[in-house]
Design a protein around this motif. Structure first.
Motif, short mmCIF file in Angstrom:
data_model
loop_
_atom_site.label_atom_id
_atom_site.label_comp_id
_atom_site.label_asym_id
_atom_site.label_seq_id
_atom_site.Cartn_x
_atom_site.Cartn_y
_atom_site.Cartn_z
N ASP A 15 0.84 -1.20 0.00
CA ASP A 15 0.00 0.00 0.00
C ASP A 15 0.87 1.24 0.00
OD1 ASP A 15 -2.82 -0.14 -0.11
OD2 ASP A 15 -2.84 -1.18 1.82
N GLY A 16 0.66 2.09 -1.00
CA GLY A 16 1.43 3.34 -1.07
C GLY A 16 2.79 3.18 -1.71
N ALA A 17 3.12 1.97 -2.21
CA ALA A 17 4.43 1.75 -2.84
C ALA A 17 4.37 2.16 -4.31
CB ALA A 17 4.83 0.29 -2.70
N PHE A 18 5.51 2.59 -4.83
CA PHE A 18 5.60 3.12 -6.19
C PHE A 18 6.09 2.04 -7.16
CE2 PHE A 18 6.26 6.75 -3.40
CZ PHE A 18 5.42 7.71 -3.97
N LEU A 19 5.53 2.07 -8.36
CA LEU A 19 5.97 1.14 -9.40
C LEU A 19 7.30 1.60 -9.99
CD1 LEU A 19 5.11 -1.37 -11.05
CD2 LEU A 19 4.08 0.20 -12.70
N GLY A 20 8.20 0.66 -10.16
CA GLY A 20 9.50 0.95 -10.76
C GLY A 20 10.06 -0.33 -11.34
N GLY A 21 11.34 -0.30 -11.67
CA GLY A 21 11.95 -1.47 -12.27
C GLY A 21 13.12 -1.98 -11.44
N ALA A 22 13.26 -3.29 -11.35
CA ALA A 22 14.45 -3.89 -10.75
C ALA A 22 15.31 -4.40 -11.91
CB ALA A 22 14.08 -5.04 -9.82
N HIS A 23 16.50 -3.81 -12.05
CA HIS A 23 17.41 -4.14 -13.14
C HIS A 23 17.80 -5.62 -13.07
CE1 HIS A 23 20.89 -3.45 -15.80
NE2 HIS A 23 21.49 -4.33 -15.02
N VAL A 24 17.61 -6.32 -14.18
CA VAL A 24 18.00 -7.74 -14.21
C VAL A 24 18.87 -8.05 -15.44
CG1 VAL A 24 16.11 -8.67 -12.80
CG2 VAL A 24 15.77 -8.37 -15.26
N GLY A 25 19.39 -7.03 -16.11
CA GLY A 25 20.21 -7.22 -17.30
C GLY A 25 20.16 -5.97 -18.14
N ALA A 26 20.99 -5.90 -19.18
CA ALA A 26 21.06 -4.70 -20.01
C ALA A 26 19.69 -4.40 -20.63
CB ALA A 26 22.10 -4.87 -21.10
N GLY A 27 19.09 -3.28 -20.26
CA GLY A 27 17.79 -2.88 -20.81
C GLY A 27 16.63 -3.69 -20.28
N LEU A 28 16.88 -4.52 -19.26
CA LEU A 28 15.83 -5.40 -18.75
C LEU A 28 15.52 -5.09 -17.29
CD1 LEU A 28 17.16 -8.81 -20.14
CD2 LEU A 28 15.50 -7.26 -21.21
N ASN A 29 14.25 -4.92 -16.98
CA ASN A 29 13.81 -4.66 -15.60
C ASN A 29 12.53 -5.43 -15.33
OD1 ASN A 29 15.52 -2.12 -14.81
ND2 ASN A 29 14.71 -1.71 -16.85
N LEU A 30 12.45 -6.04 -14.15
CA LEU A 30 11.18 -6.58 -13.71
C LEU A 30 10.42 -5.45 -13.02
CD1 LEU A 30 12.14 -10.05 -12.16
CD2 LEU A 30 11.55 -9.46 -14.53
#
Ligand SMILES: *[C@@H]1O[C@H](CO)[C@@H](O)[C@H](O)[C@H]1NC(C)=O
Ligand SMILES: *[C@@H]1O[C@H](CO)[C@@H](O)[C@H](O)[C@H]1NC(C)=O
Ligand SMILES: *[C@@H]1O[C@H](CO)[C@@H](O)[C@H](O)[C@H]1NC(C)=O
Length: 231
Positions: A51-66
């Motif tokens: 609750d209240g957390a922001f969407l972003g990306g976790a880097h998992v490789g060049a140009g790749l984020n979960l």
């Protein structure tokens, strides 16, 4: 909320009826953060805040984020990309700018067509977003919600192989709600909760010279001026 069979539309109208958000707290902006709230009373004790957390990306490789949720890091600034016709047909995309020089990083996902009970991971990889993963445009002008056709978004408390087994993330995925919704609460894995993602207004910065991103098709959308209160 006793009803199990709740449509995305109904979920959106329940949320916009929230007494905690008055009209004057709704703004309009091309840039926005996507803020999560646990949907449908899926109360579970996860080890990561949702609750209240922001969407972003976790880097998992060049140009790749979960796609992940994080309550402290401020998340990624997104914009809705598309022509007026694409917006009207709900075929616009959600994009962001990342890398050096700045490149488009779009929200991408699919559906597990073989088994509607299998969650499908959402990514924020370099490239365009998946058409149709976009914001609804409620007729009353209130902020919309991130939707993806018949899918429901879920956030799962789990590790990501790239970071080793000890660090927990709130990993964003989707489930085909049109096929699994009747049993959705029981189909959601134990480590996951259903989430709604709504826009919080933020400035869409200007792109430095040499950027490969473009804001030419960024649309102004209604967004919350303040973080939504408890519902
Ligand atoms: C979550 O933890 C609290 C406190 O330990 C407990 O009272 C509550 O029943 C738990 N809820 C669930 C859904 O497990
Ligand atoms: C943004 O939308 C325009 C118009 O459809 C399209 O030409 C462009 O490739 C899109 N950009 C991204 C990053 O999706
Ligand atoms: C959120 O981001 C901070 C700062 O990058 C990090 O230390 C923390 O582990 C992240 N939390 C989750 C749940 O991913």
């Amino acid at each position: 909320m006793a009803a199990k069979l709740i449509t995305l539309l109904a979920a959106a109208s329940v949320a916009t009826a929230s007494p905690f958000l008055s009209r004057r707290e709704v703004g309009h902006s091309k840039g926005f953060k996507l803020v999560a709230s646990v949907a449908g009373g899926d109360a579970k004790n996860l080890t990561v805040p949702i609750d209240g957390a922001f969407l972003g990306g976790a880097h998992v490789g060049a140009g790749l984020n979960l796609a992940v949720l994080n309550i402290t890091d401020g998340g990624v600034t997104f914009f809705q990309n598309g022509t007026a016709a694409e917006v009207k047909d709900a075929q616009s995309t959600i994009s962001s700018d990342g890398g050096t020089p700045l490149n488009p990083y779009g929200l991408q996902a699919g559906l597990d067509t073989a088994d509607p009970r299998t969650p499908y991971g959402v990514t924020l990889d370099a490239g365009a977003g998946t058409p149709g993963i976009t914001l609804t445009a409620p007729a009353d002008g209130q902020p919309g919600e991130l939707v993806m056709g018949p899918a429901s978004f879920i956030a799962c408390d789990e590790s990501i192989a790239y970071y080793g087994p000890d660090r927990r993330f709130a990993v964003v995925k989707d489930l085909d709600a049109s096929r699994a919704l009747g049993d959705l609460p029981t189909n959601i894995p134990d480590n996951c909760v259903r989430v709604s993602l709504r826009p919080l207004c933020t400035e869409l910065g200007t792109l430095p010279p040499g950027s490969l991103s473009s804001h030419e098709f960024a649309n102004e959308v209604p967004c919350n001026m303040v973080l939504p209160g408890p519902r």
